[in-house]
Design an enzyme around this catalytic site. Structure first.
Site, PDB file in Angstrom:
ATOM      1  N   LYS B  75       8.166 -14.261   6.159  1.00 29.24           N
ATOM      2  CA  LYS B  75       9.009 -13.433   5.288  1.00 29.24           C
ATOM      3  C   LYS B  75       9.479 -12.209   6.072  1.00 29.24           C
ATOM      4  O   LYS B  75       8.693 -11.611   6.816  1.00 29.24           O
ATOM      5  CB  LYS B  75       8.190 -13.019   4.060  1.00 29.24           C
ATOM      6  N   SER B 150       9.723 -12.611  -4.904  1.00 27.81           N
ATOM      7  CA  SER B 150      10.652 -12.212  -3.866  1.00 27.81           C
ATOM      8  C   SER B 150      10.556 -13.061  -2.599  1.00 27.81           C
ATOM      9  O   SER B 150      11.461 -13.009  -1.764  1.00 27.81           O
ATOM     10  CB  SER B 150      10.403 -10.756  -3.495  1.00 27.81           C
ATOM     11  N   SER B 174       5.069 -12.487  -6.173  1.00 22.38           N
ATOM     12  CA  SER B 174       6.145 -12.843  -5.248  1.00 22.38           C
ATOM     13  C   SER B 174       5.833 -13.996  -4.293  1.00 22.38           C
ATOM     14  O   SER B 174       6.733 -14.473  -3.604  1.00 22.38           O
ATOM     15  CB  SER B 174       6.561 -11.624  -4.420  1.00 22.38           C
TER      16      SER B 174
END
Lengths: 95, 489
Positions: B75, B150, B174
């Protein structure tokens, strides 16, 4: 109670955010809506409760005070928007 | 097996092939690159893929290590030395990480190859990856829908076989929520089990890095690599870390699974509810004992979360001032103009909203009513869970109240999106661990949309959490189903 209190433009000034008039208007309405929801917390009896700042409380975590590798000046400056002579160049502060 | 098949393999399937040198780490990377070239223009899972550095790491990989030669997608709020780390924000558009986050150091030590930076909601603030300066990540099961967030890029990459495994961060769901919406496994470890050093801070008392994988065993393997005390993170938990694969395969007869009474009131989509009922019956058939428990403060969790998360975010994001790193507005007239325009131009709308809300709840006159009170209610929520784990070993719920929504559907109504975090935020508020595992599909106009179940276990009880998740997964087929072909037509 929320709608009367939160002044988005005032808070935006505090956090150094210049909002467009459109943003200020939309955020005002959206955040008032969020605060109205958050106000359900006032229904809860919290008398005598400690505030939980962390999920897993830990206090006073120390490490040995020893020298170790860190960034060189060059590495620390590599993402600077402006630099000169191994220093950050900042916007003029004193007139 | 052809190279085209490699990206679809799990970590535990790929491992022996690499160890026996039947495939090389370079071949695996090439296969992933080919798949990314083919599919990602329509998916938007990756923000950057640095081919040169990942090839160099792959060529140097030691196949005898636990993750030797396995490429892992990262990420883009986790720092990988020399790579960009944009947090999907304009303000960090040209930022290059000068160092490795501890999780990256640990992945490398286990032989893994950090490979590609994945899309996210800006600074991990959001549940759909729509709040990305680079545009949304699309759901591999339906390109008109969100992949969740996210960590939506990580989830979509794993689900569409553009990665064999990935790391994400979970502040309020997330990792678990995009895993659920994309049909894969997502694990949020106990707060402090995984170091946060080098992970761009959103809400420091809630953030935790976790794996997104194709199955439960892979999640355990990645956790083995990244868990452990770190002197660079004062909130990391001291003490040794067990082998998280150790309990996989043990049966769950007699284990007590809690069903939360208050969850019945939370407005769950009918197809999600049906999938969860089926899963509940399945756990019963595996010999688990189902126990109804009460978490009386469930309805306050989302309110507590959005006060605390935004308060912490407003402080953490104060560092983005255009002085030492990040974008700076052109030709500032004075210092105030410099700050105000730099931050106005650099941050997206959701980030601005949250900074304002977080500053407000911390401000003089409102601190007691919002921030302090939210911390106190957080304590009540924690007590609810402590009591529940005296009665049961794990808690079962849906991961999300509904399947993936259409891109753009909730743009004007942030509160609607916040409310959908109801099942995931309590784990962050209380520090416990949780996992999302595929448990079925919803049908919407002929399209199948994944549904995830969530299991929660007490702090440091990952072994049991993974054992229960694995027992379910290995006796169902949901995790083996892949999205329809995404190859360009």
């Amino acid at each position: 109670m929320a709608e009367g209190e939160l002044d988005v433009e005032y808070v935006a000034k505090l956090v150094r955010l210049r909002l467009t008039p459109e943003e200020a208007e939309v955020f005002q309405e959206q955040l008032a809506h969020v605060l109205q929801y958050v106000n359900k917390l006032s229904d809860v009896d919290v008398s005598g409760l400690e505030a939980a700042a962390h999920a897993v409380p830990m206090f006073n975590v120390f490490r040995e005070d020893e020298a170790r590798d860190c960034f060189t000046a060059g590495e620390a400056l590599q993402n600077a928007p402006r630099q000169a002579n191994g220093l950050f160049v900042v916007t003029k502060v004193v007139e | 097996m052809t190279p085209r098949d490699l990206p679809a393999l799990t970590i535990s399937e790929l491992q022996p092939l690499l160890r026996r040198r039947e495939v090389s780490p370079r071949e695996v990377l090439e296969a992933l690159h080919a798949r990314i070239d083919e599919v990602d223009p329509r998916l938007g899972a990756y923000l950057s893929v640095n081919r040169d550095t990942s090839f160099a790491a792959a060529d140097a990989a030691d196949g005898t290590l636990p993750l030797g030669g396995i490429p892992i997608a990262i990420k883009d709020n986790i720092n990988v030395a020399g790579e960009s780390c944009t947090c999907a924000s304009r303000i960090l558009e040209n930022y290059r990480a000068p160092y490795d986050a501890t999780v990256i150091t640990k992945l490398r030590r286990a032989g893994a190859v950090p490979f590609g930076k994945t899309n996210l909601d800006e600074f991990a603030m959001g549940s759909s990856t729509e709040n990305s300066s680079a545009g949304p990540t699309r759901n591999p099961w339906d390109l008109t829908r969100v992949a969740g967030g996210s960590s939506g890029g990580s989830a979509a990459a794993v689900a569409a076989d553009l990665a064999v495994g990935a790391l994400g961060s979970d502040t309020g769901g997330s990792v678990r929520q995009p895993a659920a919406l994309s049909g894969i496994v997502g694990l949020k470890p106990t707060y402090g089990l995984v170091s946060r050093f080098g992970v761009t801070a959103f809400a420091s008392s809630l953030d935790q890095v976790g794996p997104l994988t194709k199955d439960v065993r892979d999640a355990a393997l990645l956790l083995n690599a990244i868990a452990g005390a770190d002197p660079q993170d004062s909130t990391s938990l001291p003490g040794p870390v067990p082998d998280f694969t150790e309990h996989l395969g043990r049966d769950i007869r007699g284990l007590r699974i809690g069903i939360v009474k208050e969850h019945a009131l939370q407005g769950i989509d009918a197809q999600v509810k049906a999938a969860l009922e089926q899963a509940t019956n399945h756990f019963h058939s595996l010999g688990a004992e189902l126990v109804e428990v009460s978490l009386p403060h469930t309805e306050y969790a989302v309110a507590v979360y959005y006060v605390l998360a935004t308060a912490e975010a407003s402080a953490n994001l104060a560092r983005f001032d255009g002085v030492r790193y990040g974008q700076r507005a052109a030709n500032p007239q004075n210092l105030l103009d410099h700050y105000e325009r730099t931050r106005a131009e650099g941050f997206g709308r959701e980030v601005k909203r949250r900074i304002i809300l977080g500053t407000y709840v911390l401000s003089s006159g409102y601190y007691d009513a919002y921030y302090l009170r939210a911390q106190q209610v957080r304590e009540l929520i924690r007590r609810d869970f402590t009591r529940a784990f005296e009665q049961v070993d794990v808690l079962l719920s849906p991961t999300t109240p509904a399947p993936a929504w259409k891109i753009g559907d909730h743009e004007a109504d942030p509160l609607q999106v916040y409310l959908a975090d109801i099942f995931t935020v309590p784990a962050n508020l209380t520090g416990i661990c949780g996992i999302s595992v595929p448990c079925g599909f919803a049908e919407e106009n002929g399209t199948r949309l994944p549904i995830g179940l969530q299991l929660l276990a007490n702090t440091r009880d990952e072994q049991r959490l993974l054992q229960v998740a694995h027992a379910y997964e290995q006796t169902t087929d949901w995790h083996r189903l892949r999205p329809p072909s995404l190859a360009a037509s």
